[in-house]
Design an enzyme around this catalytic site. Structure first.
Site, mmCIF file in Angstrom:
data_model
loop_
_atom_site.group_PDB
_atom_site.id
_atom_site.type_symbol
_atom_site.label_atom_id
_atom_site.label_comp_id
_atom_site.label_asym_id
_atom_site.label_seq_id
_atom_site.Cartn_x
_atom_site.Cartn_y
_atom_site.Cartn_z
ATOM 1 N N ARG A 46 0.851 -1.201 0.000
ATOM 2 C CA ARG A 46 0.000 0.000 0.000
ATOM 3 C C ARG A 46 0.884 1.248 0.000
ATOM 4 O O ARG A 46 0.620 2.219 -0.691
ATOM 5 C CB ARG A 46 -0.963 0.010 1.199
ATOM 6 N N TYR A 98 -15.902 17.022 -16.004
ATOM 7 C CA TYR A 98 -16.259 15.607 -15.929
ATOM 8 C C TYR A 98 -17.324 15.385 -14.846
ATOM 9 O O TYR A 98 -17.158 15.824 -13.697
ATOM 10 C CB TYR A 98 -14.990 14.802 -15.620
ATOM 11 N N ASP A 170 -7.068 18.916 -14.700
ATOM 12 C CA ASP A 170 -7.397 17.571 -15.182
ATOM 13 C C ASP A 170 -7.000 17.535 -16.653
ATOM 14 O O ASP A 170 -7.648 18.137 -17.500
ATOM 15 C CB ASP A 170 -8.903 17.323 -14.984
ATOM 16 N N LYS A 195 -7.742 6.401 -19.493
ATOM 17 C CA LYS A 195 -8.007 6.877 -20.849
ATOM 18 C C LYS A 195 -6.729 6.779 -21.706
ATOM 19 O O LYS A 195 -6.276 5.696 -21.958
ATOM 20 C CB LYS A 195 -8.570 8.299 -20.776
HETATM 21 C C1 LIG Z 1 -12.688 9.355 -16.801
HETATM 22 C C2 LIG Z 1 -12.377 10.695 -16.335
HETATM 23 C C3 LIG Z 1 -12.162 10.975 -14.969
HETATM 24 C C4 LIG Z 1 -12.320 9.929 -13.891
HETATM 25 O O1 LIG Z 1 -11.389 8.906 -14.008
HETATM 26 P P1 LIG Z 1 -11.680 7.382 -13.595
HETATM 27 O O2 LIG Z 1 -10.405 6.700 -13.969
HETATM 28 O O3 LIG Z 1 -12.877 6.922 -14.369
HETATM 29 O O4 LIG Z 1 -11.949 7.369 -12.122
HETATM 30 C C5 LIG Z 1 -11.829 12.275 -14.621
HETATM 31 N N1 LIG Z 1 -11.733 13.258 -15.545
HETATM 32 C C6 LIG Z 1 -11.929 13.028 -16.850
HETATM 33 C C7 LIG Z 1 -11.799 14.149 -17.813
HETATM 34 C C8 LIG Z 1 -12.267 11.756 -17.296
HETATM 35 O O5 LIG Z 1 -12.483 11.542 -18.595
#
Ligand SMILES: *Cc1c(COP(=O)(O)O)cnc(C)c1O
Length: 379
Positions: A46, A98, A170, A195
């Site tokens: 962890r 998001y 982000d 992604k």
């Molecule tokens: C998918 C996504 C998230 C969240 O990520 P997870 O891996 O699904 O928890 C946050 N911001 C954006 C822009 C995303 O596309």
């Protein structure tokens, strides 16, 4: 070292015990100690695991950051940043971001006494106006999901600096290949590694990259104490995915440009949202802060109804109807009934998310096949 080389090599050293060129998957929870608290840098997975360490070094290098931390999901990474705050603190966040981030902020963290002020951050003055002496964090996303709005990172970074607040960007939609917010003055970059970083739709993961050493101390403490860490196998998968980030992104961009042009010329399409068009509202800023425009886009139909959108969404044969984005395969989705279904219709339309709005994550297939699939589905 240039980005394309860093993508392949950063963080990854041949395994010292065997020479294995690929970082082994250290599928272990604990590490044997030679004496109490005498270990080789790892005591419990962890707190740290060698496969995760290799990934975290690679993640940091991709964003020109000193430090990288990996989490079990993008939202876990986001939540770790919020946990830097205290009740009474204020966060300025993008109104168009998001949905999962909005849900985390408004449905969970507001209950713990943190105040979130939402504003259209594509106009930097809106952010400046929302600053108070309680502002501790500014949270932006650019380009946004699904309308591809662009926020000027350098302009907001200057506002954050003046306010004494952290700026977190982000950077999921752009990926580190297209945009590096820390170079533009951001304090923290967050990624859903699910992604483009993973890139193969086979893992859920999040990441934070940053420079300040005091942030490392705090964020690592939260990572280890809250425990939302990724397993070694998932770390290996993202390490492997990163090795082709540059070649994948080049193709995402090329295909994106072709598909956007096709959609813009299609008479059944009313509007295409893609920041690569010169006429797009955020184009000038996108051009300034991004290396290319990516493969994410949305479009509206002339027949602006859920029914018309549903017909398109269920007619593509190659492009799969699914949430998520950034994988090698193209995906199509419908914000009104899928990712943004929790927003009341009136508010959704007010925010520009019409009934027929369709979002595309353009993959790395042959662009001609993608265009043919869309041509037939749009009819
Ligand atoms: C998918 C996504 C998230 C969240 O990520 P997870 O891996 O699904 O928890 C946050 N911001 C954006 C822009 C995303 O596309």
């Amino acid at each position: 070292m240039k980005l394309n080389t860093k993508i392949i090599h950063a963080g990854v050293e041949p395994d010292p015990s065997t020479g294995a060129i690929m970082t082994p998957i250290f599928q272990t929870s604990t590490f044997v100690q030679s004496g109490p608290n005498q270990h080789q840098g790892y005591d419990y997975s962890r707190a740290g695991n060698p496969t995760r360490t290799a990934l975290e070094k690679s993640l940091a290098a991709l964003e020109n950051a000193k430090h990288g931390l990996a989490f079990s999901s993008g939202v876990a990474a986001t939540e770790t940043v919020v946990k830097l705050l205290k009740p009474g603190d204020e966060v300025i966040a993008a109104s168009d971001m998001y949905g999962g981030t909005y849900r985390l902020f408004s449905k969970i963290w507001e209950g713990f006494g943190i105040k979130f002020i939402y504003t259209d951050t594509s106009v930097a003055e809106n952010v400046a106006k929302a600053v108070t002496d309680k502002t501790k964090l500014i949270w932006i996303e650019t380009p946004t999901n699904p309308l591809m709005n662009i926020t000027d990172i350098a302009a907001v970074a200057a506002i954050a600096k003046k306010a004494g607040a952290l700026l977190c960007v982000d950077n999921t939609f752009a990926s580190p290949y297209l945009q590096n917010p820390i170079d533009l003055g951001a304090d923290i970059v967050m990624h859903s590694a699910t992604k483009y970083l993973g890139g193969h739709s086979d893992v859920v993961m999040g990441a934070l990259m940053f420079n300040h050493n005091d942030l490392l101390e705090k964020l690592f403490f939260i990572q280890k104490s809250s425990g939302a860490v990724p397993g070694p196998m998932d770390c290996f998968l993202v390490l492997r995915g990163i090795k082709t980030l540059h070649v994948r992104m080049q193709r995402h961009c090329e295909n994106g440009k072709k598909v956007a042009a096709f959609l813009a010329a299609n008479e059944k399409v009313k509007k295409v949202y893609w920041c690569g068009f010169e006429a797009a509202p955020g184009h000038a800023v996108a051009k300034k802060q991004m290396r290319d425009f990516g493969g994410m886009m949305s479009f509206e139909l002339q027949d602006d109804s859920v029914e018309a959108a549903t017909k398109v969404l269920t007619s593509t044969k190659l492009i799969a109807l699914a949430e998520s984005l950034g994988g090698v395969e193209s995906l199509i989705n419908h914000p009104a009934t899928m990712t943004h279904a929790s927003i009341p219709r009136e508010e959704r339309i007010k925010n520009g998310l019409s009934d027929s709005l369709i979002r595309l994550s353009i993959g790395i297939e042959d662009a001609d096949d993608l265009i043919e699939d869309l041509r037939e589905a749009i009819g």
